[in-house]
Design a protein around this motif. Structure first.
Motif, PDB file in Angstrom:
ATOM      1  N   GLY A 101       0.817  -1.205   0.000  1.00  0.00           N
ATOM      2  CA  GLY A 101       0.000   0.000   0.000  1.00  0.00           C
ATOM      3  C   GLY A 101       0.848   1.249   0.000  1.00  0.00           C
ATOM      4  O   GLY A 101       2.031   1.240  -0.334  1.00  0.00           O
ATOM      5  N   LEU A 102       0.227   2.355   0.380  1.00  0.00           N
ATOM      6  CA  LEU A 102       0.869   3.659   0.453  1.00  0.00           C
ATOM      7  C   LEU A 102       0.845   4.134   1.902  1.00  0.00           C
ATOM      8  O   LEU A 102       0.031   3.654   2.704  1.00  0.00           O
ATOM      9  N   PRO A 103       1.701   5.085   2.267  1.00  0.00           N
ATOM     10  CA  PRO A 103       1.687   5.572   3.660  1.00  0.00           C
ATOM     11  C   PRO A 103       0.319   6.087   4.105  1.00  0.00           C
ATOM     12  O   PRO A 103      -0.028   5.994   5.282  1.00  0.00           O
ATOM     13  N   ASN A 104      -0.466   6.636   3.168  1.00  0.00           N
ATOM     14  CA  ASN A 104      -1.803   7.122   3.529  1.00  0.00           C
ATOM     15  C   ASN A 104      -2.897   6.114   3.185  1.00  0.00           C
ATOM     16  O   ASN A 104      -4.077   6.416   3.338  1.00  0.00           O
ATOM     17  N   ARG A 105      -2.471   4.885   2.742  1.00  0.00           N
ATOM     18  CA  ARG A 105      -3.472   3.881   2.374  1.00  0.00           C
ATOM     19  C   ARG A 105      -2.861   2.478   2.450  1.00  0.00           C
ATOM     20  O   ARG A 105      -2.803   1.749   1.466  1.00  0.00           O
ATOM     21  N   PRO A 106      -2.389   2.064   3.624  1.00  0.00           N
ATOM     22  CA  PRO A 106      -1.827   0.715   3.736  1.00  0.00           C
ATOM     23  C   PRO A 106      -2.918  -0.348   3.674  1.00  0.00           C
ATOM     24  O   PRO A 106      -4.036  -0.142   4.163  1.00  0.00           O
ATOM     25  N   ALA A 107      -2.581  -1.478   3.071  1.00  0.00           N
ATOM     26  CA  ALA A 107      -3.525  -2.592   2.962  1.00  0.00           C
ATOM     27  C   ALA A 107      -3.364  -3.521   4.157  1.00  0.00           C
ATOM     28  O   ALA A 107      -2.257  -3.748   4.656  1.00  0.00           O
ATOM     29  N   ILE A 108      -4.477  -4.083   4.609  1.00  0.00           N
ATOM     30  CA  ILE A 108      -4.448  -5.035   5.710  1.00  0.00           C
ATOM     31  C   ILE A 108      -3.994  -6.392   5.171  1.00  0.00           C
ATOM     32  O   ILE A 108      -4.622  -6.933   4.252  1.00  0.00           O
ATOM     33  N   PRO A 109      -2.908  -6.959   5.691  1.00  0.00           N
ATOM     34  CA  PRO A 109      -2.342  -8.178   5.091  1.00  0.00           C
ATOM     35  C   PRO A 109      -3.324  -9.336   4.952  1.00  0.00           C
ATOM     36  O   PRO A 109      -3.307 -10.044   3.939  1.00  0.00           O
ATOM     37  N   VAL A 110      -4.201  -9.551   5.932  1.00  0.00           N
ATOM     38  CA  VAL A 110      -5.107 -10.699   5.859  1.00  0.00           C
ATOM     39  C   VAL A 110      -6.202 -10.501   4.820  1.00  0.00           C
ATOM     40  O   VAL A 110      -6.858 -11.470   4.420  1.00  0.00           O
ATOM     41  N   GLN A 111      -6.429  -9.272   4.373  1.00  0.00           N
ATOM     42  CA  GLN A 111      -7.434  -8.997   3.342  1.00  0.00           C
ATOM     43  C   GLN A 111      -7.021  -7.722   2.616  1.00  0.00           C
ATOM     44  O   GLN A 111      -7.469  -6.620   2.927  1.00  0.00           O
ATOM     45  N   PRO A 112      -6.114  -7.827   1.626  1.00  0.00           N
ATOM     46  CA  PRO A 112      -5.481  -6.633   1.042  1.00  0.00           C
ATOM     47  C   PRO A 112      -6.411  -5.733   0.239  1.00  0.00           C
ATOM     48  O   PRO A 112      -6.004  -4.643  -0.149  1.00  0.00           O
ATOM     49  N   GLN A 113      -7.651  -6.168  -0.021  1.00  0.00           N
ATOM     50  CA  GLN A 113      -8.613  -5.251  -0.649  1.00  0.00           C
ATOM     51  C   GLN A 113      -9.169  -4.247   0.361  1.00  0.00           C
ATOM     52  O   GLN A 113      -9.847  -3.296  -0.022  1.00  0.00           O
ATOM     53  N   VAL A 114      -8.901  -4.483   1.649  1.00  0.00           N
ATOM     54  CA  VAL A 114      -9.324  -3.557   2.704  1.00  0.00           C
ATOM     55  C   VAL A 114      -8.121  -2.717   3.107  1.00  0.00           C
ATOM     56  O   VAL A 114      -7.074  -3.253   3.476  1.00  0.00           O
ATOM     57  N   HIS A 115      -8.272  -1.407   3.011  1.00  0.00           N
ATOM     58  CA  HIS A 115      -7.188  -0.477   3.307  1.00  0.00           C
ATOM     59  C   HIS A 115      -7.521   0.356   4.538  1.00  0.00           C
ATOM     60  O   HIS A 115      -8.692   0.526   4.889  1.00  0.00           O
ATOM     61  N   ILE A 116      -6.482   0.881   5.157  1.00  0.00           N
ATOM     62  CA  ILE A 116      -6.649   1.743   6.318  1.00  0.00           C
ATOM     63  C   ILE A 116      -6.445   3.190   5.874  1.00  0.00           C
ATOM     64  O   ILE A 116      -5.418   3.537   5.284  1.00  0.00           O
ATOM     65  N   LEU A 117      -7.450   4.003   6.124  1.00  0.00           N
ATOM     66  CA  LEU A 117      -7.404   5.422   5.770  1.00  0.00           C
ATOM     67  C   LEU A 117      -7.492   6.254   7.045  1.00  0.00           C
ATOM     68  O   LEU A 117      -7.892   5.772   8.095  1.00  0.00           O
ATOM     69  N   GLY A 118      -7.163   7.514   6.929  1.00  0.00           N
ATOM     70  CA  GLY A 118      -7.311   8.434   8.044  1.00  0.00           C
ATOM     71  C   GLY A 118      -6.019   9.114   8.399  1.00  0.00           C
ATOM     72  O   GLY A 118      -5.247   9.542   7.537  1.00  0.00           O
ATOM     73  N   ARG A 119      -5.748   9.203   9.698  1.00  0.00           N
ATOM     74  CA  ARG A 119      -4.528   9.852  10.171  1.00  0.00           C
ATOM     75  C   ARG A 119      -4.275   9.427  11.611  1.00  0.00           C
ATOM     76  O   ARG A 119      -5.192   9.385  12.436  1.00  0.00           O
ATOM     77  N   GLY A 120      -3.023   9.093  11.885  1.00  0.00           N
ATOM     78  CA  GLY A 120      -2.645   8.821  13.261  1.00  0.00           C
ATOM     79  C   GLY A 120      -2.236   7.387  13.514  1.00  0.00           C
ATOM     80  O   GLY A 120      -2.154   6.555  12.595  1.00  0.00           O
ATOM     81  N   GLU A 121      -1.972   7.097  14.774  1.00  0.00           N
ATOM     82  CA  GLU A 121      -1.423   5.804  15.173  1.00  0.00           C
ATOM     83  C   GLU A 121      -2.513   4.747  15.261  1.00  0.00           C
ATOM     84  O   GLU A 121      -3.610   4.995  15.773  1.00  0.00           O
ATOM     85  N   LEU A 122      -2.180   3.551  14.757  1.00  0.00           N
ATOM     86  CA  LEU A 122      -3.114   2.439  14.816  1.00  0.00           C
ATOM     87  C   LEU A 122      -3.219   1.913  16.246  1.00  0.00           C
ATOM     88  O   LEU A 122      -2.297   2.066  17.062  1.00  0.00           O
ATOM     89  N   PRO A 123      -4.352   1.268  16.562  1.00  0.00           N
ATOM     90  CA  PRO A 123      -4.440   0.603  17.868  1.00  0.00           C
ATOM     91  C   PRO A 123      -3.352  -0.468  17.997  1.00  0.00           C
ATOM     92  O   PRO A 123      -2.809  -0.956  17.004  1.00  0.00           O
ATOM     93  N   ASP A 124      -3.052  -0.849  19.219  1.00  0.00           N
ATOM     94  CA  ASP A 124      -2.048  -1.893  19.457  1.00  0.00           C
ATOM     95  C   ASP A 124      -2.472  -3.211  18.812  1.00  0.00           C
ATOM     96  O   ASP A 124      -3.670  -3.549  18.781  1.00  0.00           O
ATOM     97  N   ASN A 125      -1.480  -3.943  18.277  1.00  0.00           N
ATOM     98  CA  ASN A 125      -1.707  -5.270  17.695  1.00  0.00           C
ATOM     99  C   ASN A 125      -2.791  -5.253  16.620  1.00  0.00           C
ATOM    100  O   ASN A 125      -3.665  -6.121  16.572  1.00  0.00           O
ATOM    101  N   HIS A 126      -2.701  -4.266  15.756  1.00  0.00           N
ATOM    102  CA  HIS A 126      -3.743  -4.077  14.746  1.00  0.00           C
ATOM    103  C   HIS A 126      -3.382  -4.826  13.461  1.00  0.00           C
ATOM    104  O   HIS A 126      -2.613  -4.335  12.623  1.00  0.00           O
ATOM    105  N   TYR A 127      -3.926  -6.018  13.289  1.00  0.00           N
ATOM    106  CA  TYR A 127      -3.809  -6.778  12.053  1.00  0.00           C
ATOM    107  C   TYR A 127      -2.390  -6.823  11.489  1.00  0.00           C
ATOM    108  O   TYR A 127      -2.155  -6.486  10.329  1.00  0.00           O
TER     109      TYR A 127
END
Length: 394
Positions: A101-127
């Motif tokens: 993915g991209l720094p502003n749109r990383p893909a979740i490894p277990v389901q790479p069609q789902v991306h993380i959007l937004g801004r800031g730090e992810l919760p602990d142990n996030h996928y």
């Protein structure tokens, strides 16, 4: 024992007497982590009718695998299951897990069609993401035409629409039928005030981190009869790799078009492309379930116009970017008024699902002190490109 009867409620949203928004519904009684075929039939019908659904009271966060399953079911003819913007580049790795993915749109490894959007730090142990991983947020300073909102004013709550669009690569890959967004973390703070910054003085109070939406049907309705005739009979050619093409240019401050300054990346300097993969789409798309027509245009990606005022009329080709954008402004600006905009206030664990072929949307900025905005978004390439809606005789 017989299974319990579900209490499923689909309730149209009420937007108030001052609003012209006529889309959206809330859904209670469907657990999206456990949805059934019969649940999906209800969702499918409701989405095409209301164009946007908000799923409330989810017992737990929607799993990426189920978010993908829900999204892809809207297009049973699609077989590749690919992300709507193509193959993601390698981003990083952690514990022998590669993350794309991209720094502003990383893909979740277990389901790479789902991306993380937004801004800031992810919760602990996030996928499978590394500890302390931060999603890079959007910033109009890097994309919008100056003058920008000063940092102290942004921190005090002034905001902008970043980019009005429907989701899609606009090159080679058909745009998704639906989009799906899960709120994992939402910013906490007072409402922000979105500024048009186009000389009109228009502004609008919205929730921080809201996703703003307008209906293409309303945009079509607001056109003059002459413009509506042209919209029904005309096409837009989008630039190849249009997001790379516009990456060196400036957006208008309203986020609906690109300023014509000659800053676009030259077509011969883009990554390889071919004419047969260039997307040329009609301006008006039809909802196959309801028959409703929507003006679905992407002002920033438009490269060339093929204009006709009737099916058998003479076609005028416009390839001067200044003229292209002036015409796109005439199509898009009328609907971009507060009374036509729904700004969705995300609540953690809620899911929104929208019909990507009938709505435009834009993300909005918010003060960094409000905390992270972490969203899971899924959109899947469609099996078909949009086809033109046909205008009925007056």
């Amino acid at each position: 024992m017989p299974s319990a009867i579900k209490d499923i409620r689909v309730t149209p949203m009420e937007h108030g007497s001052k609003s012209n928004v006529d889309f959206g519904a809330t859904v209670h009684g469907i657990d999206l982590n456990e949805f059934t075929d019969s649940d999906f039939e209800i969702i499918h019908e409701a989405l095409h009718k209301h164009k946007m659904l908000v799923f409330k009271e989810q017992p737990k966060m929607l799993a990426p695998q189920r978010q993908y399953d829900l999204t892809r079911r809207f297009d049973p003819d699609e077989t590749t299951g690919g992300f709507a913007h193509g193959v993601d580049p390698f981003l990083t790795s952690h514990n022998d897990v590669d993350i794309y993915g991209l720094p502003n749109r990383p893909a979740i490894p277990v389901q790479p069609q789902v991306h993380i959007l937004g801004r800031g730090e992810l919760p602990d142990n996030h996928y499978q993401f590394p500890p302390g991983f931060k999603v890079k947020g959007i910033d109009h300073h890097y994309f919008h035409l100056p003058p920008h909102i000063p940092s102290e004013e942004r921190e005090a709550g002034k905001s902008r629409f970043y980019q009005w669009h429907f989701d899609g690569s606009l090159y080679a890959i058909p745009p998704p039928r639906v989009g799906c967004l899960l709120a994992v973390r939402t910013p906490k703070g007072p409402d922000v005030k979105v500024q048009w910054d186009d000389g009109t003085g228009t502004e609008m109070a919205i929730a921080p981190g809201a996703t703003a939406m307008v209906a293409g049907s309303r945009a079509l309705e607001l056109l003059t009869p002459e413009l509506r005739d042209i919209a029904y009979n005309s096409k837009i050619e989008y630039a190849p790799h249009c997001f790379e093409w516009m990456s060196t240019a400036h957006s208008t401050r309203l986020g609906h078009s690109i300023e014509t300054e000659g800053l676009e990346k030259p077509l011969d300097k883009l990554k390889p492309w071919t004419e047969e993969k260039v997307c040329t789409y009609p301006m008006v798309w039809k909802n196959p379930m309801t028959g409703e027509d929507s003006l679905q245009v992407h002002g920033q990606g438009a490269l060339k116009l093929f204009l006709k005022s009737s099916p058998d009329g003479e076609e005028t080709i416009i390839d001067d970017l200044r003229e292209v954008r002036a015409f796109m402004h005439k199509l898009m600006r009328p609907v971009l008024e507060p009374s036509n905009i729904y700004a969705h206030r995300h609540e953690e664990q809620d899911v929104i699902l929208w019909y990507n072929r009938a709505l435009w949307h834009s993300i909005t900025e918010f003060p960094e002190s409000y905390g992270p905005r972490i969203m899971h978004q899924c959109n899947v390439a469609a099996s078909d490109h949009p086809v033109a809606a046909r205008q009925l005789p007056a």
